[in-house]
Design an enzyme around this catalytic site. Structure first.
Site, PDB file in Angstrom:
ATOM      1  N   GLU A   1      -4.851   7.796  -2.885  1.00 49.61           N
ATOM      2  CA  GLU A   1      -5.394   6.568  -2.300  1.00 49.61           C
ATOM      3  C   GLU A   1      -5.757   5.567  -3.399  1.00 49.61           C
ATOM      4  O   GLU A   1      -5.664   4.355  -3.199  1.00 49.61           O
ATOM      5  CB  GLU A   1      -6.597   6.918  -1.415  1.00 49.61           C
ATOM      6  CG  GLU A   1      -6.722   6.088  -0.152  1.00 49.61           C
ATOM      7  CD  GLU A   1      -5.478   6.081   0.739  1.00 49.61           C
ATOM      8  OE1 GLU A   1      -5.199   5.029   1.336  1.00 49.61           O
ATOM      9  OE2 GLU A   1      -4.764   7.112   0.817  1.00 49.61           O
TER      10      GLU A   1
ATOM     11  N   HIS B   1       0.833  -1.207   0.000  1.00 51.72           N
ATOM     12  CA  HIS B   1       0.000   0.000   0.000  1.00 51.72           C
ATOM     13  C   HIS B   1       0.872   1.263   0.000  1.00 51.72           C
ATOM     14  O   HIS B   1       0.704   2.154  -0.845  1.00 51.72           O
ATOM     15  CB  HIS B   1      -0.904  -0.032   1.239  1.00 51.72           C
ATOM     16  CG  HIS B   1      -1.782   1.163   1.404  1.00 51.72           C
ATOM     17  ND1 HIS B   1      -3.113   1.166   1.054  1.00 51.72           N
ATOM     18  CD2 HIS B   1      -1.528   2.416   1.871  1.00 51.72           C
ATOM     19  CE1 HIS B   1      -3.636   2.352   1.298  1.00 51.72           C
ATOM     20  NE2 HIS B   1      -2.699   3.131   1.803  1.00 51.72           N
ATOM     21  N   GLU B   2       1.814   1.329   0.934  1.00 54.16           N
ATOM     22  CA  GLU B   2       2.656   2.532   1.025  1.00 54.16           C
ATOM     23  C   GLU B   2       3.555   2.660  -0.209  1.00 54.16           C
ATOM     24  O   GLU B   2       3.810   3.765  -0.679  1.00 54.16           O
ATOM     25  CB  GLU B   2       3.494   2.517   2.309  1.00 54.16           C
ATOM     26  CG  GLU B   2       2.691   2.483   3.621  1.00 54.16           C
ATOM     27  CD  GLU B   2       1.713   3.645   3.797  1.00 54.16           C
ATOM     28  OE1 GLU B   2       1.971   4.738   3.255  1.00 54.16           O
ATOM     29  OE2 GLU B   2       0.671   3.444   4.463  1.00 54.16           O
TER      30      GLU B   2
ATOM     31  N   HIS C   1       1.638   4.470  -2.781  1.00 56.84           N
ATOM     32  CA  HIS C   1       1.757   5.931  -2.614  1.00 56.84           C
ATOM     33  C   HIS C   1       3.115   6.406  -3.133  1.00 56.84           C
ATOM     34  O   HIS C   1       3.217   7.399  -3.849  1.00 56.84           O
ATOM     35  CB  HIS C   1       1.660   6.306  -1.128  1.00 56.84           C
ATOM     36  CG  HIS C   1       0.275   6.274  -0.556  1.00 56.84           C
ATOM     37  ND1 HIS C   1      -0.743   7.057  -1.042  1.00 56.84           N
ATOM     38  CD2 HIS C   1      -0.256   5.568   0.476  1.00 56.84           C
ATOM     39  CE1 HIS C   1      -1.851   6.839  -0.331  1.00 56.84           C
ATOM     40  NE2 HIS C   1      -1.585   5.930   0.593  1.00 56.84           N
TER      41      HIS C   1
END
Lengths: 323, 323
Positions: A294, A264-265, A268
């Site tokens: 997001e 997830h990170e 980003h």
């Protein structure tokens, strides 16, 4: 207009220089600063935030923005977009009394360490007075910046995602409620094809770190431009396109948490890494908005990281570490 | 004079706020910033260093210092000492052209990463152009700040240790040459009582880290106020008395290096940790001088760390890790 443009760009260079301070402080305080460091540091950050406030609300800067705004049809698309955004921001910032602005920065510097202490000792009372002060500031903020067009929670919603308000979100969430909730309930009643018993074990954090490093390669998270570290709660931060950093939080009793949080990170982070380097010198770099950001992280986490085909390729590596 | 004191102290708060930036940047760039981060960051630091320059040479600030200097008999001892030092510094800084000052900060930001690259690849040519620019700036600096009383290398010597010049150091080193060199030669001819063969092995860096952590306890290097990390070359840095950090560099083929370097840096660090917290709000905090600092680190390293009695107590722990 040339004079206005010059002053605008010179002032932006100053503001961007202060971003470095917030970037370094945020990273340091979340990942390794010693426990007692924040009291002294919060005073320094208070002084710096006052300088930042005064530069960002300088009447000459405001005038330059106004001049550019009036002539925005003559500006290139990046600049004309920027000028609209900066104008919106300066109007708001000016409404915050400088001493309240500084006090809030100092509060936030001190509050983070207390949050970590409170979380680790499961002691909400410790954090409560800080949280109350944050809420108190936010309430005052809404009073300061409200306009005839925009009031209350809509102000925050607009800051998260420009142009979206309670009306749009109500429509969105009501649609979800009507269509997605029955679907999700139906799915969750079906018998799972997957045996999840293997997730209920204890997993060496050292080995989890090795797998996170493996994933860093898989996602081409370029080590020359990134840092991967640990913090109480995972986050992504960056200073331009050549310094992008993510954190993970490892749980010995939960193998999935760190894996999907790292993907997830990195989602980003990859978004920031792919912003055009040319925008590094403008006020338009970094992600376009919260929703865009997001969407990138969720795409990596859910559409790639949770796909069958992804694990067909990478499950053997996980088995090597956790036989 | 009250007005001068107020302006003096307000300006100092600003200057001290910038110390935080240099502290965070220095620590980050030496211990974990990604390789490609410095080009973008050097511009931001250039902008910040110009702000710092302008604040520290502001005519109103200079006037305030002058007023306090003229009345220094009425000031407390901390303040009267400070004013003398600040006055000396502002006179020098003003002589550096601001654009050269900024360019030098940018150069130093970029040079560090190149130094690390050059060291790791044993390629001096890589670093040479940067080093030449540093030397070039330093030569110009000597021309800018020289006075009828102080010229050439004496300017640098005075910055390292106020009041000491080539004359004093010649006397000092000639005495050493006369008395210490023959003694050292005589000693080195004696047969050693110690068997050093055990130092010529390979030592796990992970285990060296464990021993360094053990030493941190031994020297009461308070984890709530300190950080211990790794860098290409060991150093100590601090932000006030509640955030003191040291680094070590581990060599797999040399066990002593990291041990004595860690004790040495903790010596610097313990000195900073013991500075009175009251001085945190003044310009007089931190170590008194280079010589005072080095005396503290050397005392810890040589008089304590290399003593028989120290190892009688701690050698068993080392043996546990390296049987």
């Amino acid at each position: 207009m040339e004079k206005a443009l010059k002053l605008y760009q010179e002032t932006n260079q100053k503001l961007k220089a202060f971003y470095l301070v917030m970037f370094l402080h945020g990273w340091d305080s979340s990942t390794e600063a010693p426990h007692d460091a924040m009291e002294y540091r919060s005073k320094q950050l208070g002084v710096l935030s006052e300088m930042y406030y005064r530069i960002s609300t300088d009447p000459a800067y405001e005038q330059a923005i106004e001049t550019l705004y009036q002539n925005k049809d003559q500006l290139d698309s990046v600049l004309s977009h920027e000028v609209v955004e900066r104008r919106k921001e300066i109007v708001k910032t000016k409404k915050i009394p400088v001493e309240e602005y500084v006090k809030y920065q100092e509060l936030m510097t001190q509050a983070y360490q207390v949050y970590v202490d409170a979380k680790r000792s499961s002691n909400y009372e410790l954090y409560k007075p800080y949280l109350l002060k944050v809420i108190d500031f936010k309430k005052k903020y809404l009073q300061w910046v409200k306009t005839s067009d925009m009031k209350g929670y809509n102000i925050f919603l607009d800051e998260f995602e420009s142009g979206f308000s309670i009306a749009e979100y109500d429509l969105f969430f009501n649609t979800l409620k009507e269509r997605l909730v029955p679907f999700a309930k139906a799915v969750s009643k079906l018998k799972s094809n997957y045996n999840k018993s293997f997730t209920k074990k204890s997993f060496s954090v050292d080995k989890q770190r090795i797998f996170a490093n493996y994933l860093r390669d898989v996602f081409c998270f370029d080590p020359n431009r990134t840092v991967v570290k640990e913090s109480e709660h995972p986050f992504t931060t960056n200073n331009g396109t050549s310094d992008v950093r993510i954190t993970t939080h490892y749980h010995a009793d939960n193998l999935q948490s760190a894996i999907f949080s790292a993907i997830h990170e990195m989602g980003h982070g990859l978004y920031e890494l792919q912003v055009s380097k040319e925008l590094d010198d403008t006020m338009s770099g970094s992600g376009a908005s919260m929703a865009m950001h997001e969407s990138q992280s969720r795409m990596m986490e859910n559409m790639i990281g949770r796909s069958d085909v992804f694990w067909q390729r990478h499950y053997p590596k996980l088995l090597e570490l956790f036989p």
